[in-house]
Design a protein around this motif. Structure first.
Motif, PDB file in Angstrom:
ATOM      1  N   ALA A  92       0.833  -1.206   0.000  1.00  0.00           N
ATOM      2  CA  ALA A  92       0.000   0.000   0.000  1.00  0.00           C
ATOM      3  C   ALA A  92       0.871   1.261   0.000  1.00  0.00           C
ATOM      4  O   ALA A  92       0.596   2.214  -0.739  1.00  0.00           O
ATOM      5  CB  ALA A  92      -0.938  -0.005   1.209  1.00  0.00           C
ATOM      6  N   ALA A  93       1.915   1.260   0.819  1.00  0.00           N
ATOM      7  CA  ALA A  93       2.814   2.422   0.863  1.00  0.00           C
ATOM      8  C   ALA A  93       3.484   2.643  -0.488  1.00  0.00           C
ATOM      9  O   ALA A  93       3.593   3.783  -0.954  1.00  0.00           O
ATOM     10  CB  ALA A  93       3.861   2.234   1.964  1.00  0.00           C
ATOM     11  N   ARG A  94       3.922   1.563  -1.114  1.00  0.00           N
ATOM     12  CA  ARG A  94       4.573   1.678  -2.433  1.00  0.00           C
ATOM     13  C   ARG A  94       3.608   2.184  -3.494  1.00  0.00           C
ATOM     14  O   ARG A  94       4.001   2.910  -4.400  1.00  0.00           O
ATOM     15  CB  ARG A  94       5.140   0.324  -2.863  1.00  0.00           C
ATOM     16  CG  ARG A  94       6.351  -0.132  -2.081  1.00  0.00           C
ATOM     17  CD  ARG A  94       7.642   0.542  -2.518  1.00  0.00           C
ATOM     18  NE  ARG A  94       7.983   0.256  -3.888  1.00  0.00           N
ATOM     19  CZ  ARG A  94       8.639  -0.809  -4.311  1.00  0.00           C
ATOM     20  NH1 ARG A  94       9.054  -1.716  -3.439  1.00  0.00           N
ATOM     21  NH2 ARG A  94       8.887  -0.977  -5.573  1.00  0.00           N
ATOM     22  N   LEU A  95       2.333   1.800  -3.376  1.00  0.00           N
ATOM     23  CA  LEU A  95       1.333   2.224  -4.356  1.00  0.00           C
ATOM     24  C   LEU A  95       0.690   3.562  -3.997  1.00  0.00           C
ATOM     25  O   LEU A  95      -0.063   4.122  -4.787  1.00  0.00           O
ATOM     26  CB  LEU A  95       0.244   1.149  -4.502  1.00  0.00           C
ATOM     27  CG  LEU A  95       0.715  -0.218  -4.988  1.00  0.00           C
ATOM     28  CD1 LEU A  95      -0.444  -1.211  -4.985  1.00  0.00           C
ATOM     29  CD2 LEU A  95       1.353  -0.125  -6.369  1.00  0.00           C
ATOM     30  N   GLY A  96       0.951   4.045  -2.784  1.00  0.00           N
ATOM     31  CA  GLY A  96       0.398   5.321  -2.345  1.00  0.00           C
ATOM     32  C   GLY A  96      -1.101   5.279  -2.085  1.00  0.00           C
ATOM     33  O   GLY A  96      -1.816   6.249  -2.350  1.00  0.00           O
ATOM     34  N   VAL A  97      -1.568   4.138  -1.531  1.00  0.00           N
ATOM     35  CA  VAL A  97      -2.992   3.967  -1.249  1.00  0.00           C
ATOM     36  C   VAL A  97      -3.163   3.452   0.175  1.00  0.00           C
ATOM     37  O   VAL A  97      -2.218   2.947   0.772  1.00  0.00           O
ATOM     38  CB  VAL A  97      -3.651   2.991  -2.260  1.00  0.00           C
ATOM     39  CG1 VAL A  97      -3.593   3.553  -3.684  1.00  0.00           C
ATOM     40  CG2 VAL A  97      -3.009   1.607  -2.200  1.00  0.00           C
ATOM     41  N   PRO A  98      -4.374   3.540   0.745  1.00  0.00           N
ATOM     42  CA  PRO A  98      -4.591   3.043   2.103  1.00  0.00           C
ATOM     43  C   PRO A  98      -4.575   1.519   2.175  1.00  0.00           C
ATOM     44  O   PRO A  98      -4.842   0.834   1.183  1.00  0.00           O
ATOM     45  CB  PRO A  98      -5.976   3.570   2.485  1.00  0.00           C
ATOM     46  CG  PRO A  98      -6.503   4.319   1.339  1.00  0.00           C
ATOM     47  CD  PRO A  98      -5.536   4.238   0.208  1.00  0.00           C
ATOM     48  N   TYR A  99      -4.301   1.023   3.373  1.00  0.00           N
ATOM     49  CA  TYR A  99      -4.293  -0.411   3.648  1.00  0.00           C
ATOM     50  C   TYR A  99      -5.383  -0.734   4.662  1.00  0.00           C
ATOM     51  O   TYR A  99      -5.596   0.015   5.621  1.00  0.00           O
ATOM     52  CB  TYR A  99      -2.932  -0.840   4.217  1.00  0.00           C
ATOM     53  CG  TYR A  99      -2.939  -2.261   4.745  1.00  0.00           C
ATOM     54  CD1 TYR A  99      -2.975  -3.336   3.868  1.00  0.00           C
ATOM     55  CD2 TYR A  99      -2.937  -2.518   6.109  1.00  0.00           C
ATOM     56  CE1 TYR A  99      -3.007  -4.646   4.345  1.00  0.00           C
ATOM     57  CE2 TYR A  99      -2.958  -3.812   6.594  1.00  0.00           C
ATOM     58  CZ  TYR A  99      -2.989  -4.871   5.706  1.00  0.00           C
ATOM     59  OH  TYR A  99      -3.019  -6.158   6.174  1.00  0.00           O
TER      60      TYR A  99
END
Length: 172
Positions: A25-32
């Motif tokens: 999620a951090a790498r894709l810039g989205v919430p987890y």
């Protein structure tokens, strides 16, 4: 990934869904979202006692994850969910048609070893055999990729990002 998708990080217990999910999620810039948080309390009690969940136990859990994924459509997100059977993945896709799966895959020996060394999780190693028995790997027509869980969490995440980037447009 070119567009914001909801990615379901799937696999049997002990593959690292809870570790890889937030990293991805951090790498894709989205919430987890942690899939275990969507379980009703009765499911947690059942698994803690060493009893495998049946399909009737899983439907409300899958529906809750599907609702979260539906709400993230167009914005992207990553959620962990075992999604062991095709029917479970079909149910998630029915709620959120654009979901993409990352199957964290590894052999039983490696996963059992990892499970034996983790602390504070309700899923006992004794249920691993039932998880492998239920597992139906992704079919060729399913939007998703399989990624080996060998290596460090960062290496696994790198492989997942690359595999998602390499997915043909027809499977996105």
């Amino acid at each position: 990934m070119r567009t914001p998708h909801v990615v379901v990080v799937m696999g049997v217990a002990g593959t690292g869904k809870t570790t890889i999910g937030p990293l991805l999620a951090a790498r894709l810039g989205v919430p987890y979202a942690e899939g275990d948080d969507f379980h009703p309390e009765a499911n947690i009690v059942k698994m803690s006692a060493g009893t495998p969940l049946g399909d009737d136990d899983r439907w409300p859990w899958l529906d809750a994850i599907g609702a979260w994924a539906h709400g993230r459509a167009g914005f992207g997100g990553v959620v962990s969910c075992s999604a062991l059977k095709r029917s479970y993945r079909d149910r998630l896709r029915a709620a959120a048609p654009g979901v993409v799966f990352v199957h964290l895959a590894g052999d039983r020996e490696l996963i059992a070893d990892r499970m034996a060394h983790r602390q504070g999780h309700f899923m006992p190693t004794a249920l691993l055999d039932s998880q492998f028995a239920a597992l139906q790997p992704l079919d060729a027509d399913e939007a998703g990729v399989a990624v080996s869980v060998a290596g460090s969490p960062e290496e696994i995440t790198d492989r997942a990002v690359k595999a998602l980037d390499d997915l043909p447009d027809a499977l996105r």
